[in-house]
Enzyme design. Sequence first.
Site, PDB file in Angstrom:
ATOM      1  N   ARG A   1      -1.815   6.283   9.925  1.00 40.60           N
ATOM      2  CA  ARG A   1      -2.746   5.443  10.670  1.00 40.60           C
ATOM      3  C   ARG A   1      -1.976   4.362  11.426  1.00 40.60           C
ATOM      4  O   ARG A   1      -1.029   3.779  10.879  1.00 40.60           O
ATOM      5  CB  ARG A   1      -3.751   4.784   9.726  1.00 40.60           C
TER       6      ARG A   1
ATOM      7  N   TYR B   1     -17.819  -8.048  -0.516  1.00 36.65           N
ATOM      8  CA  TYR B   1     -17.120  -7.674  -1.750  1.00 36.65           C
ATOM      9  C   TYR B   1     -16.446  -8.863  -2.422  1.00 36.65           C
ATOM     10  O   TYR B   1     -16.826  -9.289  -3.524  1.00 36.65           O
ATOM     11  CB  TYR B   1     -16.121  -6.570  -1.432  1.00 36.65           C
TER      12      TYR B   1
ATOM     13  N   HIS C   1     -11.325   1.739   1.814  1.00 34.84           N
ATOM     14  CA  HIS C   1     -10.339   1.335   0.809  1.00 34.84           C
ATOM     15  C   HIS C   1     -10.079   2.464  -0.175  1.00 34.84           C
ATOM     16  O   HIS C   1     -10.996   3.205  -0.554  1.00 34.84           O
ATOM     17  CB  HIS C   1     -10.809   0.077   0.089  1.00 34.84           C
TER      18      HIS C   1
ATOM     19  N   GLY D   1     -22.356  -7.049   4.451  1.00 31.31           N
ATOM     20  CA  GLY D   1     -22.657  -7.455   3.086  1.00 31.31           C
ATOM     21  C   GLY D   1     -23.963  -6.880   2.578  1.00 31.31           C
ATOM     22  O   GLY D   1     -24.673  -6.144   3.276  1.00 31.31           O
TER      23      GLY D   1
ATOM     24  N   THR E   1      -4.668 -12.831   5.023  1.00 22.13           N
ATOM     25  CA  THR E   1      -4.337 -11.419   4.820  1.00 22.13           C
ATOM     26  C   THR E   1      -2.845 -11.143   4.818  1.00 22.13           C
ATOM     27  O   THR E   1      -2.066 -11.864   5.457  1.00 22.13           O
ATOM     28  CB  THR E   1      -4.988 -10.575   5.932  1.00 22.13           C
TER      29      THR E   1
ATOM     30  N   TYR F   1      -6.291  -7.488  13.888  1.00 21.84           N
ATOM     31  CA  TYR F   1      -6.887  -8.137  12.711  1.00 21.84           C
ATOM     32  C   TYR F   1      -5.938  -9.193  12.155  1.00 21.84           C
ATOM     33  O   TYR F   1      -6.335 -10.351  11.937  1.00 21.84           O
ATOM     34  CB  TYR F   1      -7.202  -7.093  11.645  1.00 21.84           C
TER      35      TYR F   1
END
Length: 326
Positions: A278, A11, A187, A36, A117, A141
């Site tokens: 979450r 993306y 997302h 991808g 991030t 992550y």
Amino acid sequence: MHILVTGGAGYIGSVVVEELIRQGEQVTVLDNLIQGHRAAVHPQAEFVLGDLAEREALGDLFDNHSFEAVMHFASHLRVGESMEKPFMYLGENVVNSLNLLETMVEHGVYRFILSSTAALFGQPEQMPIDEEEQIVPGSPYGESKFILERTLGWLDQIHGLRYAALRYFNAAGATTERGEDHNPESHLIPLVLQVALGQREQVQIYGSDYVTRDGTCVRDYIHVLDLAQAHILALRALDDGSRVYNLGNGQGFTVREVIEMAQEVTGHPIPAVDAPRRPGDLPTLIASSDKIREELSWQPRYPDLRDIVRSAWNWHRAHPNGYDDV
């Protein structure tokens, strides 16, 4: 400049490639196409199907190209998944990136842009979050990105590798040709738009009891084109030294506000149901981007949530099945 873009079929990577080519740069994309899409790669970019885990093949790629810089987007990227599969994130995200960095040093390539991030900030003490905020990753992550940032600091000191770590918050929106197409999709904006397209019956709201203005999470949405511009500005500034930037619009919107905006933009009802929180989600994440604005004169061109959602809606309407329509 000849730039290698890892994850350039994804993306954000594909939009950065589009902007690099528009500005006259030479681009090679390396992607394993697990996440991808080949159709997302700009036709003027050279595409190489490959994996950063393949150390020998990576060396051959550098042997056969005269790269001057690397932009690194290839990564596992779902916070929730990292809480379920920590070894994959702390293993592959880190080891594959080290393969890339070692190959760069061996071939004398000393310009590097890291896709970092906001997940570095698992316990922020102030909001908006600036670069001085204490780093306490809230997930494997985020931890994997923090390990890479610290590694880059050592490589700068030891080898003179100049880098920029761009810690962006919630990338969103689309260009005319390139948009968001994940499988599975996680997302918020594309999930909401799938409801408007009739591809989902409803959207789930993960947590409605947060201490926010309507009980749902607040996030800072930044247009993917504004992110791309920040990457290019950071790359051109590397000769003046390494740097770290937080990237966002500096304003936050709740999940319910995004859903309401999508209903206005699309003209379709978007039913929503409450679901449990979450693991790893924070109530609020908003960036302070004052540093990159001051140092590189970066200015978001599409800060309005309506413009962000509208651009995504236009792309999803034109590509209701994602890149399968291309």
